[in-house]
Design an enzyme around this catalytic site. Structure first.
Site, short mmCIF file in Angstrom:
data_model
loop_
_atom_site.label_atom_id
_atom_site.label_comp_id
_atom_site.label_asym_id
_atom_site.label_seq_id
_atom_site.Cartn_x
_atom_site.Cartn_y
_atom_site.Cartn_z
N LYS A 141 0.81 -1.19 0.00
CA LYS A 141 0.00 0.00 0.00
C LYS A 141 0.87 1.27 0.00
O LYS A 141 0.42 2.34 -0.36
CB LYS A 141 -0.88 0.02 1.27
CG LYS A 141 -1.79 -1.15 1.41
CD LYS A 141 -2.41 -1.15 2.82
CE LYS A 141 -3.07 -2.45 3.12
NZ LYS A 141 -3.52 -2.52 4.54
N GLY A 142 2.12 1.12 0.43
CA GLY A 142 2.97 2.28 0.72
C GLY A 142 3.18 3.24 -0.43
O GLY A 142 3.37 4.44 -0.23
N GLU A 198 8.07 1.94 -6.01
CA GLU A 198 8.16 1.52 -4.60
C GLU A 198 8.29 2.77 -3.73
O GLU A 198 8.77 3.81 -4.15
CB GLU A 198 9.38 0.59 -4.47
CG GLU A 198 9.70 0.07 -3.10
CD GLU A 198 8.63 -0.80 -2.46
OE1 GLU A 198 7.49 -0.35 -2.35
OE2 GLU A 198 8.98 -1.92 -2.02
N ASP A 199 7.85 2.65 -2.48
CA ASP A 199 7.95 3.79 -1.56
C ASP A 199 9.37 3.95 -1.03
O ASP A 199 9.93 5.04 -1.02
CB ASP A 199 6.93 3.67 -0.41
CG ASP A 199 6.96 2.32 0.30
OD1 ASP A 199 7.77 1.43 -0.08
OD2 ASP A 199 6.17 2.13 1.23
N ASP A 231 14.73 -0.47 1.69
CA ASP A 231 15.33 -0.53 3.02
C ASP A 231 16.44 -1.59 2.98
O ASP A 231 17.56 -1.31 2.59
CB ASP A 231 14.20 -0.86 4.00
CG ASP A 231 14.61 -0.76 5.46
OD1 ASP A 231 15.56 -0.04 5.76
OD2 ASP A 231 13.97 -1.42 6.29
N LYS A 287 17.18 3.98 1.78
CA LYS A 287 17.96 3.96 3.04
C LYS A 287 19.16 3.04 2.81
O LYS A 287 19.13 1.89 3.22
CB LYS A 287 17.12 3.35 4.16
CG LYS A 287 16.26 4.26 4.96
CD LYS A 287 15.70 3.45 6.15
CE LYS A 287 14.44 4.03 6.70
NZ LYS A 287 13.79 3.13 7.68
N PHE A 335 13.08 5.87 11.14
CA PHE A 335 11.79 5.32 10.74
C PHE A 335 10.85 6.47 10.40
O PHE A 335 10.60 7.35 11.21
CB PHE A 335 11.18 4.43 11.82
CG PHE A 335 10.09 3.58 11.24
CD1 PHE A 335 10.39 2.36 10.65
CD2 PHE A 335 8.77 4.03 11.22
CE1 PHE A 335 9.39 1.59 10.06
CE2 PHE A 335 7.77 3.26 10.63
CZ PHE A 335 8.09 2.04 10.05
N ASP A 377 3.57 3.89 6.42
CA ASP A 377 2.82 3.67 7.66
C ASP A 377 3.70 3.22 8.81
O ASP A 377 4.82 2.75 8.62
CB ASP A 377 1.77 2.58 7.44
CG ASP A 377 2.40 1.19 7.38
OD1 ASP A 377 3.36 1.01 6.59
OD2 ASP A 377 1.97 0.29 8.12
N ARG A 386 -0.52 6.98 7.05
CA ARG A 386 -0.31 7.02 5.59
C ARG A 386 -0.82 8.32 4.97
O ARG A 386 -0.34 8.73 3.91
CB ARG A 386 -1.05 5.85 4.93
CG ARG A 386 -0.47 4.48 5.27
CD ARG A 386 -1.06 3.44 4.32
NE ARG A 386 -0.85 2.07 4.78
CZ ARG A 386 0.25 1.35 4.57
NH1 ARG A 386 1.27 1.87 3.92
NH2 ARG A 386 0.33 0.11 5.00
P1 IMP Z 1 12.94 -4.07 2.19
O1 IMP Z 1 13.72 -3.18 1.27
O2 IMP Z 1 12.68 -5.44 1.65
O3 IMP Z 1 13.55 -4.11 3.56
O4 IMP Z 1 11.48 -3.53 2.40
C1 IMP Z 1 11.11 -2.24 2.24
C2 IMP Z 1 9.70 -2.08 2.81
O5 IMP Z 1 9.77 -1.93 4.24
C3 IMP Z 1 9.06 -0.83 2.29
O6 IMP Z 1 8.32 -1.07 1.12
C4 IMP Z 1 8.22 -0.37 3.46
O7 IMP Z 1 6.95 -0.98 3.37
C5 IMP Z 1 8.92 -0.89 4.68
N1 IMP Z 1 9.72 0.17 5.32
C6 IMP Z 1 11.07 0.24 5.40
N2 IMP Z 1 11.49 1.33 6.07
C7 IMP Z 1 10.35 2.00 6.43
C8 IMP Z 1 10.13 3.24 7.16
O8 IMP Z 1 11.04 3.96 7.59
N3 IMP Z 1 8.83 3.59 7.32
C9 IMP Z 1 7.79 2.84 6.86
N4 IMP Z 1 7.97 1.68 6.17
C10 IMP Z 1 9.24 1.26 5.97
MG MG Z 2 6.22 -1.22 0.96
#
Ligand code: IMP
Ligand code: MG
Length: 175
Positions: free
Chosen positions: A41-42, A97-98, A101, A129, A150, A157, A163
């Protein structure tokens, strides 16, 4: 208890950068009709703003994914909660993508899409990040590189809340 303490990126900063990203994608995909995929949803708000900055004959689809698995390695398993409704065959796919991470979700999604006869695959992420990366994944287009805080708002969210905040804010633990 959590509290929103600081704005990291204002709505004006976000809008200006989203417009730049849109124009860059428009230039790079001139003459093409990319399939833009919103990772729910992000990304919902970023996606809605971004596609309106791209003057191309694009199509859209949505997907909900999460990554399971060993968080110490990059070999997580992709969990598709809601799949696409359009075919990926011969598509120029742009995943929206939002935030990147650890990079696990996008690494796994890329592997998944490569099995489906796509023509090309690129990822645009509003936020990055890099300090948290567990794989060598790198998005093709990045809005803002941010420190390891965060954040919530503009689609992102904490436990499904915040959101709808128009700015991107740092969530601080007050306990
Ligand atoms: P990754 O890159 O597989 O660790 O996943 C990234 C996902 O983790 C993103 O699409 C977000 O949904 C969530 N996420 C990572 N950091 C944050 C944050 O600081 N705030 C909110 N959601 C986050
Ligand atoms: Mg996400």
């Amino acid at each position: 208890m959590f509290n929103i303490q600081e704005i990291m990126l204002t709505r004006q900063q976000i809008q200006a950068r989203v417009a730049e990203l849109g124009k860059q994608i428009e230039t790079d995909y001139e003459g093409k009709s990319p399939l833009m995929i919103c990772i729910l949803k992000g990304s919902i708000i970023f996606f809605a703003d971004l596609i309106r900055q791209i003057n191309l004959n694009l199509t859209i689809d949505t997907m909900i994914v999460s990554s399971y698995g060993d968080s110490m390695t990059t070999s997580g398993v992709l969990n598709i909660v809601k799949d696409l409704s359009e075919s990926l065959v011969e598509q120029d796919v742009i995943v929206v993508e939002d935030i990147i991470d650890t990079g696990t979700t996008m690494t796994n999604l890329k592997k998944h899409f490569e099995k489906h006869g796509i023509n090309s695959f690129k990822v645009v992420s509003l936020l990055d990040k890099p300090s948290r990366r567990r794989s060598n994944f790198k998005a093709d287009y990045i809005g803002f590189e941010i420190p390891d805080k965060f954040i919530v708002g503009y689609g992102l969210d904490f436990a499904e809340e915040y959101r709808n905040l128009p700015d991107i804010c740092i969530l601080n633990n007050l306990e």
